[in-house]
Enzyme design. Structure first.
Site, mmCIF file in Angstrom:
data_model
loop_
_atom_site.group_PDB
_atom_site.id
_atom_site.type_symbol
_atom_site.label_atom_id
_atom_site.label_comp_id
_atom_site.label_asym_id
_atom_site.label_seq_id
_atom_site.Cartn_x
_atom_site.Cartn_y
_atom_site.Cartn_z
ATOM 1 N N LYS A 190 40.816 20.526 2.276
ATOM 2 C CA LYS A 190 40.227 19.381 2.970
ATOM 3 C C LYS A 190 39.431 19.923 4.152
ATOM 4 O O LYS A 190 39.976 20.589 5.029
ATOM 5 C CB LYS A 190 41.310 18.419 3.463
ATOM 6 N N ASP A 209 48.930 4.634 5.460
ATOM 7 C CA ASP A 209 47.747 4.513 4.605
ATOM 8 C C ASP A 209 48.157 4.645 3.141
ATOM 9 O O ASP A 209 47.529 5.386 2.373
ATOM 10 C CB ASP A 209 46.703 5.565 4.984
#
Length: 319
Positions: free
Chosen positions: A17, A116
């Site tokens: 990432k 989330d």
């Protein structure tokens, strides 16, 4: 933010990432994800292998590579046409493993709220086992606190309405989001779709209305065998009822993630037991029918040729 995969010198394939925007908010999310993932070890949570320093030119997080995309990809995204999630047992297992991972987060000390939970953050390996990912918005929960006061963050369609209204984050906020995931699993519909009727743009609202009005069949993906498979129908109804509880506006009415796991596992166990009993009953009926056929002497084919004398006579209308 960009996700890609690469290969380490030892041959391992890893996911990387990359945070392109090196601003304060991104750096905080970067450090937060490191702090949280370093505390965790669970088969249904993605593993963090390493990272760069916050002072590096680029901020990189290196994870285990999970090759089979996200649940969202397979339900209503680019890979939906592959039909890999047509079978209900696979979807049910995704629900169980995701719930198990969230229950684990809520039980560690200090407690962790993911904040989330969504099908885009539920990764799948080649055997369709779950890896919950993306902890950038997650929060460590203070011991003995009833809630954390913070500005609502998350993804539209998944955010707990009470958290959105009162700015109070609790573990029940994850429960609400998981309720939306459950509805996605039984409907194959995205959490938000502006092409739907205005009262059904939000999937959670649509699900609550359909379940309350007894129109569950209008919500369920027809490919799951709701009308033809007795076992699938029973478990889909149980999951829908569980989703209904998770999506309650009042967080006190929602179950804990630990309770969610218990309901799912108990439902599976009960369904399997019923299947065994149904199979036993069918087997007994077959044995009974075989015994009847064995003990009863069949009619001789010649008997149908015997003359049959009527007890009444038919008037001769021609005379």
């Amino acid at each position: 933010m960009c996700r890609e995969h690469s290969k380490l010198r030892d041959g391992r394939i890893v996911a990387v990432k990359r945070l392109y925007e090196n601003n304060y908010k991104r750096v905080m999310q970067f450090e937060n994800e490191i702090a949280i993932l370093n505390r965790l070890q669970h088969p249904n949570l993605v593993t963090l292998y390493g990272c760069t320093s916050r002072h590096s030119r680029e901020l990189l997080l290196v994870y285990e590579y999970v090759p089979n995309g996200t649940v969202a990809d397979h339900l209503h995204g680019d890979r939906a046409s592959e039909g890999t999630l047509v079978g209900w047992p696979v979807r049910l297992n995704i629900a169980v493993e995701t719930a198990t991972a969230l229950a684990y987060l809520h039980k560690v000390e200090p407690q962790i709220i993911h904040r989330d939970v969504k099908t885009n953050n539920i990764l799948l390996d080649n055997n369709f086992h779950v890896k919950v990912a993306d902890f950038g918005l997650s929060r460590l929960f203070p011991v003995d606190a009833t809630h954390v006061s913070t500005a609502p963050q998350g993804t539209p369609g998944y955010v707990d309405p009470e958290y959105h209204q009162c700015y109070q984050l609790t573990d029940k906020s994850d429960v609400y989001s998981f309720g939306v995931v459950l509805v996605e699993l039984i409907s194959s519909k995205p959490a938000v779709d502006i092409t739907r009727h205005r009262h059904e743009i939000n999937l959670a609202n649509m699900a609550m209305n359909k379940i309350q009005s007894g129109a569950l069949h209008e919500l369920v993906d027809p490919a799951l065998g709701f009308d033809t498979d007795w076992a699938a129908r029973r478990m889909i109804k149980l999951v829908a009822e569980l989703a209904f509880r998770c999506l309650q506006a009042d967080r006190e009415m929602r179950p804990s993630m630990e309770d969610v796991v218990e309901v799912l596992l108990q439902g599976i166990q009960d369904c399997q037991q019923d299947e065994v009993e149904r199979a036993r009953d069918v087997d007994q009926l077959v044995r009974d029918d075989a015994s009847l056929l064995k003990n009863n002497v069949p009619f001789s084919p010649d008997s149908v040729m015997d003359k049959w004398a009527s007890r009444t006579t038919t008037p001769n209308t021609s005379s």
